[in-house]
Scaffold this motif. Sequence first.
Motif, PDB file in Angstrom:
ATOM      1  N   THR A  10       0.931  -1.126   0.085  1.00 34.12           N
ATOM      2  CA  THR A  10       0.064  -0.001   0.036  1.00 34.12           C
ATOM      3  C   THR A  10       0.868   1.242   0.039  1.00 34.12           C
ATOM      4  O   THR A  10       0.755   2.215  -0.732  1.00 34.12           O
ATOM      5  N   VAL A  11       2.023   1.338   0.721  1.00 32.54           N
ATOM      6  CA  VAL A  11       2.850   2.599   0.899  1.00 32.54           C
ATOM      7  C   VAL A  11       3.253   2.689  -0.506  1.00 32.54           C
ATOM      8  O   VAL A  11       3.608   3.940  -1.047  1.00 32.54           O
ATOM      9  N   HIS A  12       3.783   1.777  -1.463  1.00 33.54           N
ATOM     10  CA  HIS A  12       4.401   1.870  -2.438  1.00 33.54           C
ATOM     11  C   HIS A  12       3.490   2.480  -3.714  1.00 33.54           C
ATOM     12  O   HIS A  12       3.709   3.168  -4.671  1.00 33.54           O
ATOM     13  N   GLN A  13       2.089   1.914  -3.578  1.00 34.71           N
ATOM     14  CA  GLN A  13       0.924   2.336  -4.395  1.00 34.71           C
ATOM     15  C   GLN A  13       0.691   3.568  -4.131  1.00 34.71           C
ATOM     16  O   GLN A  13       0.501   4.452  -5.102  1.00 34.71           O
ATOM     17  N   ASN A  14       0.537   3.953  -2.871  1.00 33.99           N
ATOM     18  CA  ASN A  14       0.353   5.431  -2.573  1.00 33.99           C
ATOM     19  C   ASN A  14       1.480   6.460  -3.147  1.00 33.99           C
ATOM     20  O   ASN A  14       1.109   7.507  -3.650  1.00 33.99           O
TER      21      ASN A  14
END
Length: 126
Positions: A9-13
């Motif tokens: 989720t962090v990388h997608q954000n």
Amino acid sequence: MSGNEKLDTVHQNAIHIETIRKEQRHQRLHTEFSINPRRKLHILPDKPMSRKPPEVIEENSDFIEAFHKARQEPTMKYTMPMTESQEIGWVSAPLVSSNRSDRRLNFCRTSTDITRHKESALRSGS
């Protein structure tokens, strides 16, 4: 990171934020609008049973000038052809002036005894 691994989720954000920043960097706000002079206009009449007086539309000379310029033929609008397909036939003036009495360039239909006989045979159907 290889293509087989899933992004958390962090990388997608982070990717989403970077995409938004790039889009905002290249975004421009357009505030001036005009009618496309190359598009045909369809003026709709009022409803037949309406009792209100018709609207008076002011004449816009800049639009009319742009509209007439868009309707001109390409040789009147531009000094040189804009595309390669316009190069064919761009110079439409004849290279040699037309002289009907000049036998070298004027091939009029002539008839001889043989052609007259064949024409009469074709007309009669035999």
